[in-house]
Design an enzyme around this catalytic site. Sequence first.
Site, short mmCIF file in Angstrom:
data_model
loop_
_atom_site.label_atom_id
_atom_site.label_comp_id
_atom_site.label_asym_id
_atom_site.label_seq_id
_atom_site.Cartn_x
_atom_site.Cartn_y
_atom_site.Cartn_z
N HIS A 61 0.85 -1.18 0.00
CA HIS A 61 0.00 0.00 0.00
C HIS A 61 0.88 1.23 0.00
O HIS A 61 1.87 1.28 0.74
CB HIS A 61 -0.91 0.00 1.24
CG HIS A 61 -2.06 0.95 1.12
ND1 HIS A 61 -1.91 2.31 1.20
CD2 HIS A 61 -3.38 0.72 0.91
CE1 HIS A 61 -3.10 2.88 1.04
NE2 HIS A 61 -4.01 1.94 0.86
N ARG A 95 -5.83 9.80 -1.03
CA ARG A 95 -5.44 10.16 -2.39
C ARG A 95 -6.68 10.35 -3.25
O ARG A 95 -6.74 11.24 -4.08
CB ARG A 95 -4.51 9.10 -2.98
CG ARG A 95 -3.13 9.13 -2.31
CD ARG A 95 -2.22 8.04 -2.86
NE ARG A 95 -2.77 6.72 -2.62
CZ ARG A 95 -2.99 5.82 -3.56
NH1 ARG A 95 -2.71 6.08 -4.82
NH2 ARG A 95 -3.50 4.66 -3.26
#
Lengths: 264, 655
Positions: B259, B275
């Site tokens: 990740h 994000r």
Amino acid sequence: MIEPRHEASGRKLRFEIFRYNPVDPSSHPHMDTFELGETPYMTLFIALHRIREEQDPSLQFDFSCRSAVCGSCGLLINGRPGLACHTRTADLPDTIRLHPLPVFKLIGDLSVDTGSWFRQMAQRVESWIHEKVPFDPKAQEARMDDDLARAIYEGERCIECGCCVASCGVANVRPQFVGPAGMNRIARFMMDPRDERTDSEWFDVVSSDEGVFGCVGLMACHDICPKGLPLLEVYAYLRRKMLAKVMTPLAREAEPSKRQSSKM
Amino acid sequence: MQAVFTTDVLVIGGGLAGERCAIEAATDGHDVVLLSLVPPRRSHSCAAQGGMQAALANCVKGAGDNPTVHFLDTVKGSDWGADQEVVRIFVDQAPIAVRELAHFGVPWTRVRPGKNSYFIKGERVDISEPAEKVGLLMHRDFGGTAKWRTCYAAAGTGHAVLYAVDGEVVRLGVSVRDRMEAIALIHEDRRCWGAVVRCLRTGKLSTFLAKATVIATGGYGRIYGQYTTNATINEGMGAAIALDTGVVPLANMEAVQFHPTGLMPSGILVTEGCRGDGGHLLDKHLHRFMVDLEPEKQELASRDVVCRHMMEVIRDGRGVETPYGPHLWLDLRHLGEQHLTTKLREVYEICTEFLGINPVHDLVPVRPTQHYSMGGVRVNKDGQAYGMTGLFAVGEASCWDMHGFNRLGGNSLAETIVAGRVIGRRVAQFARANELDVSTALAVRYQRQQQKRIAGWLARTRSGPSVYAIRDAIAETMIRKVGIFRTGSELEQAVEELSKQLRLVDQATLRAKSPGMNPELTFALRLRGFARLALVTAVSALARTESRGAHARTDYPARDDAHWLSRTLARWPQDAKEPVLSYEPVGLIDLPPGHRGYGKVESVDMTDSVEEYNACVETAWRRQGALEPVEPIGASMQWGSWRAAEAETEQRRRA
């Protein structure tokens, strides 16, 4: 655990930890002392694993997510209930005293059985949606106002760590008391329009000494909750709803519909 | 004492996949016992912050979405490693599954009327959501998707879903046994009959015999030690006990997802929603490098692509140096206090509580961290394990296989529920069609074996390494040599080092001999399986001489569809010193391999035609031990449906 071993503050921390293994007939409740050099960003998660892996491999405690969402690691930290994983040693004095949470059954050392307690609570308050209609896989989802969804989510944020229960003066002496976490569950379902239970049905669960009127108002739960749930408001909401219920016919005006009365 | 219990269905693992599966079996009238290391609400499913992908097309940025577009995104995301039929089953069922969860009480975030402010590619954009959609489930943007598709409940989707699903489990009266660990599967003549179980309260053993046994124990990220976002309980023991049978294969163990935003230094996950909602990644000069490297998708390229770019930037010396190693920055400041304290509140809390920083004003230190195991117990589309009747696997513990070599954000939480429903139904059917026709002597025999193993650990007196030293050595090898970038020479070293650690397991000694659960003994019993999972991962990664999805070989940078459009299967025959690898086709291909639309372009084309490839799938699978699914292979395919969806998406993109 691969943790950086260098010293940060140079502090030598002294841990006094409650020990008792109920499975071992030779074990008696007592406190053990361990010393540990403090490292940067050290939390009780890091410290307890180091103690177990470097000093006493028999030490029992519970962690899982180590990010304050699973609720496994409630402890008494210098007498105050809290989550070990997000407690930074930098915020604590040189001597750190750890006990298991009271109220819950002891499994061993710092480990307690919160799972059974919360399961019986879930059964007791029937902690699931009592739906009005069966699920139709072909239908579009029922609409909900986003503000209401957010309000329900607020109550849903409880992680069932048990800190509120351990800090509750009533729960410590009255095993039947549904407890702050239980009250919060009830409030969450009361405000959910998908649940068909009426305030009258809730009245039987909530209005006794085992429910909202058993609370003596110390509100340690509100101060202690690691997730910052507004338990004070939860209690006020439930009391208001219950009072409105008994004060008929005023009740009809005070409680127009679930949907509108959902904001606490 | 030989305690033997019987039930219709035994589910091992109390996370979302296991619980949803248990609901399906219990609803069908079966007795279900569910074992869990922790109370189910503490399972790692609760930590999933992001959301669940389901193509409902409820918001403006999701307009034109449908299951076929979801299918395209998922197959491309998998780098064509997924079984496309399983992807099809998944995308078709996902909308029903999220709506069912709304019915169970999940407080999904809803479409808000009128003007909404979003951050898209770093810019604040105001979009007016149409009145006819108000109050329906809202979507957010996640990496690797053509549309906004991820349904979410604020920043705590996994938690909210787990509580709702567990409520149903309680309602249905499923017998939940928490703090119980399955330490061996009971099987005879390729038929599984349950498990030997150790109580983590008392240390006592018992056996649970069942018509159907389901492994739902999640991933094995802890083989990466502290370099994982996974919970401490994610040690992959379901996969390990399946491997111990000697006949059940684990698939694609080399496909390990990292990740992009694991928090320094603890590895706690900061959600992709950061994000998605417009967070930026910065190097030590505070330069936004993703704009240069992926102009189209920027921070929202798929996870493997973002991770590799981050590691390149760190290797270039543009990481921030700390005593814990280098990291990069996640910048959320421009999202504002209101956004961070509501929509991303869990992220806000993690930063303030664990690091003592405030993301409203401060940059957040992050680095790529092991996050998800695409590999697991190989099962057919009904969830039945290869080579073993009566054994099923579901969720992250399994390789079903809808993720191939890279899973998209929002697809794993969705998989737990969708696969739980689909496979749960098959488990129920199986339990209905079969009797519990097993001798209790078999149960007793297996239990004695485990008693002997435990006694062996406690009796070992010579001074050997500690179990934790072996665990740490394994983790160091994994992160250094079986991490994001892999090369043949390092992988060879890794195999050697891990083999050595595996041999050391038999010499390790315990210091704690206390009666009861004994935490050191508890871990010691997992250690051999733990070491085997690590070794299988390294051996599989060494053998695969190509780069695909999360498996990135610097010595073989191209995706090689001529040789490697295949799934790795690893078995560990009884008494063997190492795993045995074999390969099978990924599945029927509808969408032929092509460019993903992001990441590297280099690839070697298939030499067979798609028709030739597809003609061999069924026979090859059967040869590998695949059991016959209830519906024939290919029954759920919607051949060619992707063409129209791709054309439409392309048209919209141009417009």
